[in-house]
Write a protein that holds these residues in place. Structure first.
Motif, PDB file in Angstrom:
ATOM      1  N   PRO A  96       0.802  -1.237   0.000  1.00 48.30           N
ATOM      2  CA  PRO A  96       0.000   0.000   0.000  1.00 48.30           C
ATOM      3  C   PRO A  96       0.832   1.283   0.000  1.00 48.30           C
ATOM      4  O   PRO A  96       0.417   2.287  -0.592  1.00 48.30           O
ATOM      5  N   GLU A  97       2.004   1.265   0.642  1.00 47.29           N
ATOM      6  CA  GLU A  97       2.804   2.496   0.713  1.00 47.29           C
ATOM      7  C   GLU A  97       3.350   2.936  -0.642  1.00 47.29           C
ATOM      8  O   GLU A  97       3.801   4.072  -0.792  1.00 47.29           O
ATOM      9  N   TYR A  98       3.285   2.053  -1.638  1.00 47.51           N
ATOM     10  CA  TYR A  98       3.778   2.410  -2.970  1.00 47.51           C
ATOM     11  C   TYR A  98       2.638   2.572  -3.984  1.00 47.51           C
ATOM     12  O   TYR A  98       2.872   2.581  -5.190  1.00 47.51           O
ATOM     13  N   LYS A  99       1.447   2.749  -3.483  1.00 40.64           N
ATOM     14  CA  LYS A  99       0.278   2.916  -4.357  1.00 40.64           C
ATOM     15  C   LYS A  99       0.420   4.177  -5.206  1.00 40.64           C
ATOM     16  O   LYS A  99       0.832   5.239  -4.726  1.00 40.64           O
ATOM     17  N   ASN A 100       0.109   4.044  -6.502  1.00 36.28           N
ATOM     18  CA  ASN A 100       0.124   5.153  -7.467  1.00 36.28           C
ATOM     19  C   ASN A 100       1.512   5.773  -7.679  1.00 36.28           C
ATOM     20  O   ASN A 100       1.614   6.930  -8.093  1.00 36.28           O
ATOM     21  N   LEU A 101       2.570   5.011  -7.428  1.00 45.88           N
ATOM     22  CA  LEU A 101       3.922   5.553  -7.591  1.00 45.88           C
ATOM     23  C   LEU A 101       4.651   5.025  -8.823  1.00 45.88           C
ATOM     24  O   LEU A 101       5.587   5.648  -9.303  1.00 45.88           O
ATOM     25  N   LEU A 102       4.227   3.876  -9.358  1.00 49.30           N
ATOM     26  CA  LEU A 102       4.978   3.206 -10.432  1.00 49.30           C
ATOM     27  C   LEU A 102       4.406   3.490 -11.817  1.00 49.30           C
ATOM     28  O   LEU A 102       3.196   3.437 -12.019  1.00 49.30           O
ATOM     29  N   VAL A 103       5.308   3.774 -12.763  1.00 51.67           N
ATOM     30  CA  VAL A 103       4.935   3.839 -14.175  1.00 51.67           C
ATOM     31  C   VAL A 103       5.765   2.805 -14.931  1.00 51.67           C
ATOM     32  O   VAL A 103       6.963   2.658 -14.702  1.00 51.67           O
ATOM     33  N   THR A 104       5.100   2.049 -15.800  1.00 54.69           N
ATOM     34  CA  THR A 104       5.789   1.065 -16.616  1.00 54.69           C
ATOM     35  C   THR A 104       5.364   1.207 -18.066  1.00 54.69           C
ATOM     36  O   THR A 104       4.437   1.970 -18.383  1.00 54.69           O
ATOM     37  N   GLU A 105       6.048   0.482 -18.954  1.00 56.71           N
ATOM     38  CA  GLU A 105       5.760   0.562 -20.377  1.00 56.71           C
ATOM     39  C   GLU A 105       4.836  -0.585 -20.784  1.00 56.71           C
ATOM     40  O   GLU A 105       4.816  -1.645 -20.167  1.00 56.71           O
ATOM     41  N   ASN A 106       4.111  -0.362 -21.854  1.00 56.60           N
ATOM     42  CA  ASN A 106       3.199  -1.359 -22.409  1.00 56.60           C
ATOM     43  C   ASN A 106       3.993  -2.581 -22.876  1.00 56.60           C
ATOM     44  O   ASN A 106       4.894  -2.467 -23.705  1.00 56.60           O
ATOM     45  N   ALA A 107       3.656  -3.744 -22.361  1.00 52.50           N
ATOM     46  CA  ALA A 107       4.385  -4.962 -22.718  1.00 52.50           C
ATOM     47  C   ALA A 107       4.210  -5.352 -24.178  1.00 52.50           C
ATOM     48  O   ALA A 107       5.017  -6.116 -24.710  1.00 52.50           O
ATOM     49  N   SER A 108       3.179  -4.844 -24.831  1.00 50.58           N
ATOM     50  CA  SER A 108       2.955  -5.184 -26.237  1.00 50.58           C
ATOM     51  C   SER A 108       3.625  -4.195 -27.185  1.00 50.58           C
ATOM     52  O   SER A 108       3.712  -4.463 -28.383  1.00 50.58           O
ATOM     53  N   THR A 109       4.123  -3.089 -26.672  1.00 54.93           N
ATOM     54  CA  THR A 109       4.726  -2.073 -27.536  1.00 54.93           C
ATOM     55  C   THR A 109       6.103  -1.617 -27.076  1.00 54.93           C
ATOM     56  O   THR A 109       6.690  -0.730 -27.694  1.00 54.93           O
ATOM     57  N   SER A 110       6.638  -2.193 -26.011  1.00 59.02           N
ATOM     58  CA  SER A 110       7.889  -1.704 -25.452  1.00 59.02           C
ATOM     59  C   SER A 110       8.781  -2.846 -24.990  1.00 59.02           C
ATOM     60  O   SER A 110       8.328  -3.758 -24.294  1.00 59.02           O
ATOM     61  N   SER A 111      10.060  -2.788 -25.348  1.00 61.20           N
ATOM     62  CA  SER A 111      11.005  -3.815 -24.947  1.00 61.20           C
ATOM     63  C   SER A 111      11.192  -3.875 -23.429  1.00 61.20           C
ATOM     64  O   SER A 111      11.116  -4.953 -22.841  1.00 61.20           O
ATOM     65  N   PRO A 112      11.446  -2.744 -22.738  1.00 61.09           N
ATOM     66  CA  PRO A 112      11.530  -2.842 -21.275  1.00 61.09           C
ATOM     67  C   PRO A 112      10.202  -3.247 -20.643  1.00 61.09           C
ATOM     68  O   PRO A 112      10.190  -3.946 -19.629  1.00 61.09           O
ATOM     69  N   GLY A 113       9.083  -2.839 -21.247  1.00 57.63           N
ATOM     70  CA  GLY A 113       7.791  -3.269 -20.739  1.00 57.63           C
ATOM     71  C   GLY A 113       7.631  -4.774 -20.829  1.00 57.63           C
ATOM     72  O   GLY A 113       7.156  -5.433 -19.898  1.00 57.63           O
ATOM     73  N   LEU A 114       8.050  -5.351 -21.957  1.00 52.45           N
ATOM     74  CA  LEU A 114       7.986  -6.796 -22.131  1.00 52.45           C
ATOM     75  C   LEU A 114       8.954  -7.488 -21.172  1.00 52.45           C
ATOM     76  O   LEU A 114       8.626  -8.503 -20.559  1.00 52.45           O
ATOM     77  N   GLY A 115      10.146  -6.925 -21.026  1.00 54.01           N
ATOM     78  CA  GLY A 115      11.116  -7.500 -20.108  1.00 54.01           C
ATOM     79  C   GLY A 115      10.608  -7.517 -18.675  1.00 54.01           C
ATOM     80  O   GLY A 115      10.833  -8.486 -17.936  1.00 54.01           O
ATOM     81  N   PHE A 116       9.916  -6.464 -18.265  1.00 59.39           N
ATOM     82  CA  PHE A 116       9.356  -6.406 -16.913  1.00 59.39           C
ATOM     83  C   PHE A 116       8.276  -7.470 -16.736  1.00 59.39           C
ATOM     84  O   PHE A 116       8.208  -8.141 -15.703  1.00 59.39           O
ATOM     85  N   LEU A 117       7.434  -7.645 -17.759  1.00 54.05           N
ATOM     86  CA  LEU A 117       6.431  -8.705 -17.716  1.00 54.05           C
ATOM     87  C   LEU A 117       7.103 -10.075 -17.593  1.00 54.05           C
ATOM     88  O   LEU A 117       6.696 -10.912 -16.768  1.00 54.05           O
ATOM     89  N   LEU A 118       8.139 -10.329 -18.382  1.00 59.67           N
ATOM     90  CA  LEU A 118       8.838 -11.607 -18.322  1.00 59.67           C
ATOM     91  C   LEU A 118       9.509 -11.802 -16.961  1.00 59.67           C
ATOM     92  O   LEU A 118       9.586 -12.924 -16.450  1.00 59.67           O
ATOM     93  N   GLY A 119       9.984 -10.710 -16.383  1.00 64.35           N
ATOM     94  CA  GLY A 119      10.573 -10.799 -15.052  1.00 64.35           C
ATOM     95  C   GLY A 119       9.560 -11.269 -14.020  1.00 64.35           C
ATOM     96  O   GLY A 119       9.872 -12.100 -13.156  1.00 64.35           O
ATOM     97  N   THR A 120       8.331 -10.760 -14.120  1.00 60.99           N
ATOM     98  CA  THR A 120       7.295 -11.191 -13.172  1.00 60.99           C
ATOM     99  C   THR A 120       6.880 -12.633 -13.437  1.00 60.99           C
ATOM    100  O   THR A 120       6.592 -13.383 -12.500  1.00 60.99           O
ATOM    101  N   ALA A 121       6.880 -13.040 -14.709  1.00 63.74           N
ATOM    102  CA  ALA A 121       6.553 -14.428 -15.033  1.00 63.74           C
ATOM    103  C   ALA A 121       7.633 -15.374 -14.515  1.00 63.74           C
ATOM    104  O   ALA A 121       7.340 -16.471 -14.032  1.00 63.74           O
TER     105      ALA A 121
END
Length: 359
Positions: free
Chosen positions: A165-190
């Protein structure tokens, strides 16, 4: 910082993009022009002119560089034009998209001279040698040190922290379907939570107010309060998906240079990205292409590369800049995933992620 590698899904019939060319030749290499070798890459490929000039002088080849948009866009174009390629060598396909390139027959076999010095953890496709590792980097959440200091809040360090909860509304990420770091972040969670757990994690992350934008440039320079660009834009998100090498860039490009980086890395959120080069299957100048790939893993190029592209070298004995060691060391235990597993799951994961997070 040049890391803005947006990816575009490969769709048959997708309109082709315009190439921007750098170099001393106005046309692609051919048998009649065998002293020109053409490198096709994404827009983030940069180099020191004196280093490339030294290769040209020593080898007798003139190098033409064709920059073909962001990473996935460039891969897409290369696949669509593989029967009559724009060049001889392609650089910039990473481990998140490697299987797509290999499955489409984009590259021919070539074992580069000096490849025995490539660190073992980066080697792939060792039976066929269709690609050569060139650089690596870690996709990680970066944080704005000033924000967390002012709010007397400890910065997050792990994927688990990001859903607190203390980090609510603090994070911005990239679209996993249109961005390489966004996809990498998704793969990291997987990789972290497994086939059955990553969707539950993203449900919690969405409920905790994660913001999704199209690409790295927007996320880092417009939404992230810790970057130089974000400060100018009065950005309000103190957490962003970027790279472990982003803090060194904030120091190197600052004027005056600070003694400490204004941003930090949540080291428990990192996913290891590796980029490769390959000799295109229908290259017209194969000998020139082979010489160029050999050059990309020489100590001369590997030493020069980090402060141009803000990536890490992959060859034993290559120098890592002091700024990287001090402000952006590689993660000691990043999430990783075998290319075969990415190949089997990537498209379905992105489809599921889109339905879950964006709708």
């Amino acid at each position: 910082m040049s890391k803005k590698r947006t990816i575009t899904a490969v769709v048959v019939g997708l309109g082709l993009v315009t190439l921007s060319a750098c170099g001393s030749s106005d046309s692609g290499s051919s048998d009649a022009d065998s002293k020109t070798v053409t490198l096709v890459s994404h827009d983030s490929f940069t180099y020191s002119k004196d280093v490339l000039s030294a290769f040209e002088k020593e080898s007798g080849y003139t190098v033409k560089v064709l920059k073909d948009g962001d990473a996935g866009q460039a891969v897409n174009k290369a696949i669509l034009t593989k029967e009559n390629p724009q060049g001889d060598v392609f650089f910039g396909v990473d481990n998140t998209l490697l299987s797509r390139a290999l499955d489409n027959g984009l590259f021919q076999s070539y074992e580069a001279k000096g490849s025995d010095l490539i660190l073992p953890e980066y080697r792939v496709d060792e039976d066929k040698h269709r690609v050569t590792p060139i650089d690596s980097g870690d996709i990680c959440v970066n944080y704005d040190k000033a924000y967390f200091s002012e709010h007397k809040l400890t910065p997050p360090q792990s994927f688990d922290d990001l859903i607190k909860p203390e980090y609510k509304n603090l994070l911005v990420t990239e679209n996993a379907s249109t961005s390489s770091p966004g996809l990498g972040f998704l793969l990291g969670t997987a990789a972290k939570y497994g086939d059955d757990g990553w969707q539950d994690y993203w449900t919690k992350l969405k409920a905790n107010g994660v913001k999704v934008v199209d690409g790295w440039e927007q996320a880092y320079n417009e939404e992230f309060s810790g970057s130089a660009g974000g400060k100018k834009a009065k950005a309000d998100r103190p957490l962003v998906v970027s790279y472990a090498s982003s803090p060194p860039a904030e120091v190197i490009y600052a004027d005056p240079k600070p003694t400490t980086a204004p941003t930090g890395v949540a080291t428990g959120t990192c996913f290891r990205q590796v980029e490769y080069a390959g000799l295109l299957s229908n290259a017209k100048n194969t000998k020139g292409g082979e010489a160029l790939i050999d050059f990309l893993i020489t100590k001369q190029f590997q030493d020069d590369m980090p402060l141009n592209m803000f990536v890490y070298p992959v060859v034993e004995g290559a120098k890592v800049p002091a700024e990287f060691t001090e402000f952006g060391p590689q993660a000691k235990d990043p999430e990783t995933m075998a290319p075969a597993k990415i190949a089997d799951n990537r498209d379905q994961w992105v489809k599921s992620w889109t339905s879950l997070v964006l709708k």
